[in-house]
Design a protein around this motif. Structure first.
Motif, PDB file in Angstrom:
ATOM      1  N   ASP A  11      18.071  47.370 -13.934  1.00  0.00           N
ATOM      2  CA  ASP A  11      17.889  48.179 -12.725  1.00  0.00           C
ATOM      3  C   ASP A  11      18.993  49.211 -12.524  1.00  0.00           C
ATOM      4  O   ASP A  11      18.868  50.097 -11.680  1.00  0.00           O
ATOM      5  CB  ASP A  11      17.814  47.267 -11.485  1.00  0.00           C
ATOM      6  CG  ASP A  11      16.522  46.469 -11.466  1.00  0.00           C
ATOM      7  OD1 ASP A  11      15.546  46.916 -12.110  1.00  0.00           O
ATOM      8  OD2 ASP A  11      16.484  45.409 -10.832  1.00  0.00           O
ATOM      9  N   ASP A  12      20.052  49.089 -13.306  1.00  0.00           N
ATOM     10  CA  ASP A  12      21.156  50.044 -13.154  1.00  0.00           C
ATOM     11  C   ASP A  12      21.148  51.143 -14.223  1.00  0.00           C
ATOM     12  O   ASP A  12      22.035  52.006 -14.236  1.00  0.00           O
ATOM     13  CB  ASP A  12      22.503  49.301 -13.222  1.00  0.00           C
ATOM     14  CG  ASP A  12      22.658  48.301 -12.077  1.00  0.00           C
ATOM     15  OD1 ASP A  12      22.057  48.555 -11.005  1.00  0.00           O
ATOM     16  OD2 ASP A  12      23.353  47.290 -12.263  1.00  0.00           O
ATOM     17  N   ILE A  13      20.180  51.100 -15.115  1.00  0.00           N
ATOM     18  CA  ILE A  13      20.141  52.114 -16.186  1.00  0.00           C
ATOM     19  C   ILE A  13      19.992  53.516 -15.572  1.00  0.00           C
ATOM     20  O   ILE A  13      19.131  53.726 -14.711  1.00  0.00           O
ATOM     21  CB  ILE A  13      18.971  51.825 -17.161  1.00  0.00           C
ATOM     22  CG1 ILE A  13      19.294  50.569 -17.988  1.00  0.00           C
ATOM     23  CG2 ILE A  13      18.718  53.015 -18.078  1.00  0.00           C
ATOM     24  CD1 ILE A  13      18.163  50.109 -18.889  1.00  0.00           C
ATOM     25  N   PRO A  14      20.836  54.441 -15.990  1.00  0.00           N
ATOM     26  CA  PRO A  14      20.796  55.805 -15.421  1.00  0.00           C
ATOM     27  C   PRO A  14      19.677  56.639 -16.060  1.00  0.00           C
ATOM     28  O   PRO A  14      19.941  57.493 -16.920  1.00  0.00           O
ATOM     29  CB  PRO A  14      22.188  56.358 -15.774  1.00  0.00           C
ATOM     30  CG  PRO A  14      22.584  55.623 -17.017  1.00  0.00           C
ATOM     31  CD  PRO A  14      21.924  54.269 -16.950  1.00  0.00           C
ATOM     32  N   TRP A  15      18.454  56.392 -15.616  1.00  0.00           N
ATOM     33  CA  TRP A  15      17.286  57.008 -16.257  1.00  0.00           C
ATOM     34  C   TRP A  15      17.346  58.530 -16.243  1.00  0.00           C
ATOM     35  O   TRP A  15      16.834  59.183 -17.157  1.00  0.00           O
ATOM     36  CB  TRP A  15      15.994  56.529 -15.565  1.00  0.00           C
ATOM     37  CG  TRP A  15      15.799  55.047 -15.719  1.00  0.00           C
ATOM     38  CD1 TRP A  15      16.004  54.097 -14.762  1.00  0.00           C
ATOM     39  CD2 TRP A  15      15.401  54.353 -16.910  1.00  0.00           C
ATOM     40  NE1 TRP A  15      15.752  52.844 -15.289  1.00  0.00           N
ATOM     41  CE2 TRP A  15      15.379  52.968 -16.601  1.00  0.00           C
ATOM     42  CE3 TRP A  15      15.062  54.755 -18.207  1.00  0.00           C
ATOM     43  CZ2 TRP A  15      15.029  51.988 -17.533  1.00  0.00           C
ATOM     44  CZ3 TRP A  15      14.711  53.789 -19.126  1.00  0.00           C
ATOM     45  CH2 TRP A  15      14.701  52.425 -18.798  1.00  0.00           C
ATOM     46  N   ASP A  16      17.968  59.094 -15.219  1.00  0.00           N
ATOM     47  CA  ASP A  16      18.024  60.559 -15.121  1.00  0.00           C
ATOM     48  C   ASP A  16      19.142  61.146 -15.968  1.00  0.00           C
ATOM     49  O   ASP A  16      19.281  62.363 -16.050  1.00  0.00           O
ATOM     50  CB  ASP A  16      18.247  60.987 -13.664  1.00  0.00           C
ATOM     51  CG  ASP A  16      17.015  60.723 -12.823  1.00  0.00           C
ATOM     52  OD1 ASP A  16      15.933  60.504 -13.412  1.00  0.00           O
ATOM     53  OD2 ASP A  16      17.138  60.734 -11.588  1.00  0.00           O
ATOM     54  N   GLU A  17      19.919  60.268 -16.572  1.00  0.00           N
ATOM     55  CA  GLU A  17      21.038  60.765 -17.373  1.00  0.00           C
ATOM     56  C   GLU A  17      20.967  60.254 -18.806  1.00  0.00           C
ATOM     57  O   GLU A  17      21.997  60.079 -19.469  1.00  0.00           O
ATOM     58  CB  GLU A  17      22.370  60.335 -16.736  1.00  0.00           C
ATOM     59  CG  GLU A  17      22.615  60.973 -15.386  1.00  0.00           C
ATOM     60  CD  GLU A  17      23.737  60.276 -14.630  1.00  0.00           C
ATOM     61  OE1 GLU A  17      24.712  59.851 -15.282  1.00  0.00           O
ATOM     62  OE2 GLU A  17      23.626  60.146 -13.389  1.00  0.00           O
ATOM     63  N   LEU A  18      19.750  60.017 -19.295  1.00  0.00           N
ATOM     64  CA  LEU A  18      19.598  59.610 -20.694  1.00  0.00           C
ATOM     65  C   LEU A  18      19.558  60.853 -21.583  1.00  0.00           C
ATOM     66  O   LEU A  18      19.061  61.911 -21.181  1.00  0.00           O
ATOM     67  CB  LEU A  18      18.329  58.778 -20.878  1.00  0.00           C
ATOM     68  CG  LEU A  18      18.310  57.443 -20.120  1.00  0.00           C
ATOM     69  CD1 LEU A  18      17.033  56.670 -20.430  1.00  0.00           C
ATOM     70  CD2 LEU A  18      19.540  56.589 -20.466  1.00  0.00           C
ATOM     71  N   ALA A  19      20.093  60.715 -22.782  1.00  0.00           N
ATOM     72  CA  ALA A  19      20.302  61.887 -23.637  1.00  0.00           C
ATOM     73  C   ALA A  19      19.011  62.418 -24.254  1.00  0.00           C
ATOM     74  O   ALA A  19      18.838  63.627 -24.387  1.00  0.00           O
ATOM     75  CB  ALA A  19      21.301  61.551 -24.746  1.00  0.00           C
ATOM     76  N   PHE A  20      18.114  61.517 -24.647  1.00  0.00           N
ATOM     77  CA  PHE A  20      16.941  61.946 -25.413  1.00  0.00           C
ATOM     78  C   PHE A  20      15.695  61.184 -24.966  1.00  0.00           C
ATOM     79  O   PHE A  20      15.795  60.038 -24.507  1.00  0.00           O
ATOM     80  CB  PHE A  20      17.176  61.700 -26.917  1.00  0.00           C
ATOM     81  CG  PHE A  20      18.444  62.294 -27.436  1.00  0.00           C
ATOM     82  CD1 PHE A  20      18.582  63.668 -27.587  1.00  0.00           C
ATOM     83  CD2 PHE A  20      19.513  61.479 -27.777  1.00  0.00           C
ATOM     84  CE1 PHE A  20      19.763  64.218 -28.058  1.00  0.00           C
ATOM     85  CE2 PHE A  20      20.700  62.018 -28.256  1.00  0.00           C
ATOM     86  CZ  PHE A  20      20.823  63.391 -28.391  1.00  0.00           C
ATOM     87  N   PRO A  21      14.523  61.778 -25.152  1.00  0.00           N
ATOM     88  CA  PRO A  21      13.291  61.086 -24.768  1.00  0.00           C
ATOM     89  C   PRO A  21      13.113  59.757 -25.502  1.00  0.00           C
ATOM     90  O   PRO A  21      12.571  58.803 -24.946  1.00  0.00           O
ATOM     91  CB  PRO A  21      12.175  62.060 -25.179  1.00  0.00           C
ATOM     92  CG  PRO A  21      12.825  63.396 -25.239  1.00  0.00           C
ATOM     93  CD  PRO A  21      14.244  63.140 -25.656  1.00  0.00           C
ATOM     94  N   SER A  22      13.579  59.683 -26.747  1.00  0.00           N
ATOM     95  CA  SER A  22      13.384  58.447 -27.503  1.00  0.00           C
ATOM     96  C   SER A  22      14.193  57.291 -26.911  1.00  0.00           C
ATOM     97  O   SER A  22      13.825  56.122 -27.084  1.00  0.00           O
ATOM     98  CB  SER A  22      13.766  58.646 -28.979  1.00  0.00           C
ATOM     99  OG  SER A  22      15.103  59.070 -29.095  1.00  0.00           O
ATOM    100  N   VAL A  23      15.282  57.601 -26.203  1.00  0.00           N
ATOM    101  CA  VAL A  23      16.093  56.535 -25.599  1.00  0.00           C
ATOM    102  C   VAL A  23      15.315  55.860 -24.480  1.00  0.00           C
ATOM    103  O   VAL A  23      15.207  54.625 -24.425  1.00  0.00           O
ATOM    104  CB  VAL A  23      17.442  57.092 -25.075  1.00  0.00           C
ATOM    105  CG1 VAL A  23      18.248  55.978 -24.418  1.00  0.00           C
ATOM    106  CG2 VAL A  23      18.240  57.728 -26.210  1.00  0.00           C
TER     107      VAL A  23
END
Lengths: 182, 182
Positions: free
Chosen positions: A136-148
């Motif tokens: 629940d804490d994953i920074p979804w808006d700050e992920l580097a690439f779509p594959s992540v």
């Protein structure tokens, strides 16, 4: 000597079906093939290891440990090496989570599920921060690439399953703008 | 001009962890990475498509349709292309059968299970004969590569299974003599 590469010409060698870069002087054929990226979703007690990139592309954004496979190693050895280089993480590869194709840039990503052998992780090369995230804490808006984002959801959907069929995704988007990256 | 490649030196670029071929004149870095082979075990009513190679290595020996992945395609598109090029076979990829690593030659093979869309196959490029074999008629002593025998047995062991975990094999044999190839 700056025209060193001018002696290469793009043509179809005899018996071949594709254009290659061929040296007009010596006949050397430079085969350009897709590159393999190997990486892993690494877990420790339900938490997931992410690395904040210190280099472009996408410096300052979060990713899983992953990178170009090197000569002389296997795919799982490559994923283990990347976890060490980027997060000083010792891991044990569990199973293949997914295959992510990006034909636009001739890249194939083999992404594994792995267990951290210890929660002791640290900043490595190409990384400015490492952290173990609860889902629940994953920074979804700050992920580097779509594959992540894609592989994290793959990971979550088979959580607790020992055996599963790996996921496959062909990313055929024509270009990446900031919206599509997230 | 035969010393064109003499301007390259093997060294570790700044920020890198591996030696690369770097041009002393322009700084161009030639990244050499493992190559991907894509192929498929293609079935028609229980029979399996094999191709007798017309080119080296292993001319005269039988193989499944497979070859180096090309730029701009996905792994399954590559496997479909190889089936067409080598056996004029139209196929539908079903699922990933296995990953076969050969670190000695920096090669990764992604091998799929596929259905032939028609039994009409024919000799293509790099092939001198194509045939649909019943399992008991497969010429085990005349297979071109160890991975062919391996993936055929993978195919057989999941026959009739819709979903399964892909097989993985690291071929770490130091060299290939005739015994090991079979």
């Amino acid at each position: 000597m700056s025209d060193t590469f001018g002696s290469f010409e793009r043509k179809v060698p005899p018996g071949d079906t594709h254009e290659r870069l061929v040296c007009n002087d010596c006949g050397f054929i430079l085969y350009e093939n897709p590159k393999l990226v190997v990486g892993s979703v690494c877990e420790w007690s339900g938490r997931i290891l992410l690395c904040k990139r210190s280099i472009e592309p996408r410096a300052g954004y979060w990713t899983i440990p992953a990178g170009f496979m090197e000569k002389g190693e296997t795919t799982t050895q490559g994923a283990e090496r990347e976890a060490w280089e980027e997060a000083r993480a010792k891991i044990e590869i569990d199973s293949l989570l997914g295959i992510y194709n990006i034909p636009r840039i001739s890249q194939v990503q083999l992404l594994y599920r792995a267990r951290l052998l210890s929660p002791d992780v640290a900043v490595g090369e190409e990384t400015r921060e490492v952290r173990l995230f609860e889902w629940d804490d994953i920074p979804w808006d700050e992920l580097a690439f779509p594959s992540v984002s894609w592989v994290l959801h793959c990971f979550d959907s088979v959580r607790g399953q020992e055996m599963f069929v790996p996921f496959e995704k062909d990313d055929t988007a024509r270009r990446l703008d900031d919206d599509r990256r997230r």
